[in-house]
Design a protein around this motif. Structure first.
Motif, PDB file in Angstrom:
ATOM      1  N   GLN A  25      39.085  32.220  26.776  1.00 45.39           N
ATOM      2  CA  GLN A  25      38.084  33.290  27.440  1.00 45.39           C
ATOM      3  C   GLN A  25      38.926  33.687  28.631  1.00 45.39           C
ATOM      4  OE1 GLN A  25      35.278  34.655  26.090  1.00 45.39           O
ATOM      5  NE2 GLN A  25      35.818  36.104  27.509  1.00 45.39           N
ATOM      6  N   ILE A  28      41.342  36.211  27.415  1.00 43.67           N
ATOM      7  CA  ILE A  28      40.846  37.205  27.047  1.00 43.67           C
ATOM      8  C   ILE A  28      40.305  38.171  27.910  1.00 43.67           C
ATOM      9  CG2 ILE A  28      38.617  37.974  25.802  1.00 43.67           C
ATOM     10  CD1 ILE A  28      38.887  35.483  23.968  1.00 43.67           C
ATOM     11  N   GLU A  57      42.229  41.043  21.007  1.00 48.48           N
ATOM     12  CA  GLU A  57      41.648  40.699  19.507  1.00 48.48           C
ATOM     13  C   GLU A  57      42.327  39.500  19.070  1.00 48.48           C
ATOM     14  OE1 GLU A  57      39.022  42.114  18.460  1.00 48.48           O
ATOM     15  OE2 GLU A  57      38.720  43.382  20.249  1.00 48.48           O
ATOM     16  N   ILE A  60      40.469  36.607  20.827  1.00 46.41           N
ATOM     17  CA  ILE A  60      39.104  36.451  20.492  1.00 46.41           C
ATOM     18  C   ILE A  60      39.161  35.821  18.868  1.00 46.41           C
ATOM     19  CG2 ILE A  60      37.287  37.857  19.379  1.00 46.41           C
ATOM     20  CD1 ILE A  60      37.865  39.914  21.723  1.00 46.41           C
TER      21      ILE A  60
END
Length: 103
Positions: A25, A28, A57, A60
């Motif tokens: 995270q 990201i 992406e 993710i």
């Protein structure tokens, strides 16, 4: 009912999975900040933006697959009967009902 060995193993797996999820995270978030910065430029470079979006992406996807993999690892700690309890819809409702009555 979980054995103490199962509980310990599941807690260890959970801690490791949460650490990986947190790390991904953060990556990201960093990639998204970079996308934001690139798109806010007075002359946005679409190629650089595309590259950063792909990185974001991909991260993710890695995070999502990591979660799925962690659930699979956790399931291997359980007995077949315990897994059956988790995957049976009617047992979930009964477990939720009995949990709410015990509080």
């Amino acid at each position: 009912q979980l054995s103490s060995e199962q509980r310990s193993k599941l807690e260890s797996l959970k801690a490791a999975a949460e650490g990986r999820q947190r790390e991904l995270q953060e990556k990201i978030d960093e990639a998204e900040k970079e996308v934001w910065t690139l798109t806010g430029s007075d002359q946005p470079d679409i190629q650089k933006i595309l590259e950063k979006v792909k990185v974001s992406e991909g991260l993710i996807t890695d995070k999502r697959l990591g979660f799925i993999k962690a659930v699979g690892e956790a399931a291997t700690v359980l007995t077949p009967e315990q897994r059956e309890l988790l995957t049976s819809p009617q047992d979930k409702d009964e477990t939720a009902d009995s949990a709410s009555h015990s509080h």
